[in-house]
Design a protein around this motif. Sequence first.
Motif, PDB file in Angstrom:
ATOM      1  N   ILE A  66       0.706  -1.153   0.157  1.00 52.26           N
ATOM      2  CA  ILE A  66       0.042  -0.223  -0.079  1.00 52.26           C
ATOM      3  C   ILE A  66       0.869   1.316   0.141  1.00 52.26           C
ATOM      4  N   CYS A  67       0.727   2.089  -0.839  1.00 51.79           N
ATOM      5  CA  CYS A  67       1.391   3.403  -1.004  1.00 51.79           C
ATOM      6  C   CYS A  67       0.593   4.587  -0.449  1.00 51.79           C
ATOM      7  N   VAL A  68       1.322   5.717   0.334  1.00 49.61           N
ATOM      8  CA  VAL A  68       0.333   6.556   0.782  1.00 49.61           C
ATOM      9  C   VAL A  68       1.006   7.775   0.325  1.00 49.61           C
ATOM     10  N   LEU A  69       0.079   8.515  -0.461  1.00 49.18           N
ATOM     11  CA  LEU A  69       0.542   9.815  -1.160  1.00 49.18           C
ATOM     12  C   LEU A  69      -0.204  11.107  -0.442  1.00 49.18           C
ATOM     13  N   MET A  70       0.581  11.699   0.395  1.00 51.44           N
ATOM     14  CA  MET A  70      -0.037  12.766   1.232  1.00 51.44           C
ATOM     15  C   MET A  70       1.240  13.848   1.367  1.00 51.44           C
ATOM     16  N   PRO A  71       0.677  14.767   1.828  1.00 51.77           N
ATOM     17  CA  PRO A  71       1.450  16.050   2.172  1.00 51.77           C
ATOM     18  C   PRO A  71       2.639  15.825   3.174  1.00 51.77           C
ATOM     19  N   ASP A  72       3.754  16.306   2.852  1.00 52.64           N
ATOM     20  CA  ASP A  72       4.914  16.248   3.855  1.00 52.64           C
ATOM     21  C   ASP A  72       4.509  16.936   4.961  1.00 52.64           C
ATOM     22  N   PRO A  73       4.523  16.317   6.374  1.00 55.74           N
ATOM     23  CA  PRO A  73       4.233  17.177   7.424  1.00 55.74           C
ATOM     24  C   PRO A  73       5.050  18.207   7.676  1.00 55.74           C
ATOM     25  N   LYS A  74       6.383  18.246   7.244  1.00 53.45           N
ATOM     26  CA  LYS A  74       7.253  19.237   7.738  1.00 53.45           C
ATOM     27  C   LYS A  74       6.960  20.427   7.010  1.00 53.45           C
ATOM     28  N   SER A  99       2.712  -4.093   3.605  1.00 52.53           N
ATOM     29  CA  SER A  99       3.768  -3.309   3.389  1.00 52.53           C
ATOM     30  C   SER A  99       3.275  -1.937   3.135  1.00 52.53           C
ATOM     31  N   VAL A 100       3.626  -0.872   3.910  1.00 49.12           N
ATOM     32  CA  VAL A 100       3.015   0.435   3.757  1.00 49.12           C
ATOM     33  C   VAL A 100       4.466   1.555   3.353  1.00 49.12           C
ATOM     34  N   GLU A 101       4.243   2.175   2.160  1.00 43.94           N
ATOM     35  CA  GLU A 101       5.291   3.045   1.762  1.00 43.94           C
ATOM     36  C   GLU A 101       4.851   4.416   1.642  1.00 43.94           C
ATOM     37  N   LYS A 102       5.268   5.423   2.392  1.00 45.31           N
ATOM     38  CA  LYS A 102       4.861   6.933   2.108  1.00 45.31           C
ATOM     39  C   LYS A 102       5.825   7.600   0.917  1.00 45.31           C
ATOM     40  N   CYS A 103       4.851   8.261   0.214  1.00 47.19           N
ATOM     41  CA  CYS A 103       5.479   9.118  -0.727  1.00 47.19           C
ATOM     42  C   CYS A 103       4.839  10.680  -0.471  1.00 47.19           C
ATOM     43  N   LEU A 104       5.869  11.513  -0.062  1.00 46.42           N
ATOM     44  CA  LEU A 104       5.244  12.782   0.657  1.00 46.42           C
ATOM     45  C   LEU A 104       5.571  13.881  -0.692  1.00 46.42           C
ATOM     46  N   TYR A 105       4.730  14.808  -0.569  1.00 45.90           N
ATOM     47  CA  TYR A 105       4.811  15.937  -1.496  1.00 45.90           C
ATOM     48  C   TYR A 105       4.536  17.324  -0.864  1.00 45.90           C
ATOM     49  N   HIS A 106       4.955  18.532  -1.375  1.00 45.46           N
ATOM     50  CA  HIS A 106       4.633  19.552  -0.973  1.00 45.46           C
ATOM     51  C   HIS A 106       3.284  20.059  -1.340  1.00 45.46           C
ATOM     52  N   LEU A 107       2.435  20.521  -0.202  1.00 44.59           N
ATOM     53  CA  LEU A 107       1.086  20.670  -0.580  1.00 44.59           C
ATOM     54  C   LEU A 107       0.624  21.710  -1.408  1.00 44.59           C
ATOM     55  N   TYR A 108       1.489  22.506  -1.814  1.00 45.91           N
ATOM     56  CA  TYR A 108       1.194  23.825  -2.517  1.00 45.91           C
ATOM     57  C   TYR A 108       1.935  23.600  -4.130  1.00 45.91           C
ATOM     58  N   ASP A 109       2.478  22.285  -4.176  1.00 43.99           N
ATOM     59  CA  ASP A 109       3.257  22.144  -5.447  1.00 43.99           C
ATOM     60  C   ASP A 109       2.861  21.229  -6.465  1.00 43.99           C
ATOM     61  N   GLY A 110       2.175  21.307  -7.323  1.00 44.28           N
ATOM     62  CA  GLY A 110       1.591  20.180  -8.332  1.00 44.28           C
ATOM     63  C   GLY A 110       2.494  19.176  -8.845  1.00 44.28           C
ATOM     64  N   PHE A 113       3.646  16.673  -6.464  1.00 41.75           N
ATOM     65  CA  PHE A 113       2.759  15.731  -6.200  1.00 41.75           C
ATOM     66  C   PHE A 113       3.037  14.735  -7.365  1.00 41.75           C
ATOM     67  N   ALA A 114       3.047  15.071  -8.522  1.00 42.24           N
ATOM     68  CA  ALA A 114       3.387  14.512  -9.904  1.00 42.24           C
ATOM     69  C   ALA A 114       4.593  13.605  -9.353  1.00 42.24           C
ATOM     70  N   LYS A 115       5.765  13.970  -9.092  1.00 41.95           N
ATOM     71  CA  LYS A 115       6.884  13.313  -8.788  1.00 41.95           C
ATOM     72  C   LYS A 115       6.727  12.349  -7.531  1.00 41.95           C
ATOM     73  N   ALA A 116       5.938  12.513  -6.646  1.00 45.08           N
ATOM     74  CA  ALA A 116       5.696  11.630  -5.742  1.00 45.08           C
ATOM     75  C   ALA A 116       4.811  10.430  -5.924  1.00 45.08           C
ATOM     76  N   SER A 117       3.812  10.852  -6.968  1.00 45.63           N
ATOM     77  CA  SER A 117       2.983   9.937  -7.420  1.00 45.63           C
ATOM     78  C   SER A 117       3.665   8.908  -8.411  1.00 45.63           C
ATOM     79  N   GLN A 118       4.715   9.285  -8.982  1.00 37.92           N
ATOM     80  CA  GLN A 118       5.561   8.372  -9.807  1.00 37.92           C
ATOM     81  C   GLN A 118       6.331   7.670  -9.040  1.00 37.92           C
ATOM     82  N   LYS A 119       6.851   8.136  -8.003  1.00 35.99           N
ATOM     83  CA  LYS A 119       7.476   7.160  -7.069  1.00 35.99           C
ATOM     84  C   LYS A 119       6.567   6.214  -6.568  1.00 35.99           C
ATOM     85  N   ALA A 120       5.428   6.523  -6.173  1.00 39.92           N
ATOM     86  CA  ALA A 120       4.516   5.235  -5.569  1.00 39.92           C
ATOM     87  C   ALA A 120       4.155   4.389  -6.636  1.00 39.92           C
ATOM     88  N   MET A 121       3.985   4.829  -8.032  1.00 42.78           N
ATOM     89  CA  MET A 121       3.799   4.004  -9.255  1.00 42.78           C
ATOM     90  C   MET A 121       5.077   2.962  -9.245  1.00 42.78           C
TER      91      MET A 121
END
Length: 350
Positions: A66-74, A99-110, A113-121
């Motif tokens: 399971i991959c999680v695509l969510m904003p980076d808490p930092k 197995s859970v993998e987190k793929c984090l993205y900047h919540l104001y940067d599309g 998000f695209a890079k993190a989604s590719q990593k998830a794929m």
Amino acid sequence: MPNKKYTIKDIAELAGVSKGTVDRVLHKRGKVSEKALNKVEQVIKEIDFQPNPIARNLKNNKLYKICVLMPDPKYDPYWVSANQGIIDASNEFKPFGISVEKCLYHLYDGSSFAKASQKAMDFCPDAILIVPLFQEELRQVLNVCRQRNIMVTLFDNYLEEFTGEIFIGQDLTQSGRVAASLLHKVVGKNDEIAVVHVDLEPHMELKEKGFVDYFNENSNDIAIITKSFSTKDTLHFKHSADNFFQEHPMIKALFITNSKAYEILEVLPEMKKMIIVGYDLLQKNIDYLKKGKIDFLIHQKPKRQAYLGIAYLAEHFLFQKRIPKKELLPIDIITSENVDYYIIETSKTS
């Protein structure tokens, strides 16, 4: 037959066949004669045999990703709680082959998000849990998931275009109505209320809609003003907020549509007392709530949302449980009188 825990060996003995035959029947693989099949199925029916999916999963060394695509808490403290929900669920289901993998993205940067989604794929997941903040980029991710038969669950943020996807969160329009009903009880006729968006995102407009609809239906003598602020430049943010409240000195109440009520109070520390409704149990919001500078916080339960997102997917893979199409969590109202209870409960449970 007496109540007991039956094994494949027991079923084989009762049916008068080999353990291999029972295994092939249970797992629907390999050739089995019609006579043997009927014997095994009859025994299974009589003893009401229920296979243990976890044991079978471990025996077969089956691993579900399971991959999680969510904003980076930092970048935003709101997501710290959601991140903890992911960690808790991951630890709980890891022993059972999840197995859970987190793929984090900047919540104001599309593009982030695209890079993190590719990593998830690239992880080739069986399922993906997504916080959907960017419509066009999300559309592309969903197309890939459909092509690869990857399950998708969305949480926290609701985008109306994607109503066909599984969603875990709150009814955001109803959330806005709850905020409106609170302020309707404490403001007077002809008072002004400001709906304040800090770092505007699409879901905030759903809250605004619910808020405005409530007053349109219940009161025609309250003036509602809407204002959006950006916190990217602190000096500009403070200047804009100063100007806004000087231009609207009659405002009696604020509805701040996300977790950043504290941001308004920090740039305007000498602001006159207003009734304030905000969101979320961030420490700074809790501090202002206890000081009486925030009156109500609406609890969106990000930790619970994230935990359920993983748990529902894990239980689907392990037990073939159906995932609810839409899981809407209760809308809780937090005050200075009950906030400590929620802090204790949040620290104990997911």
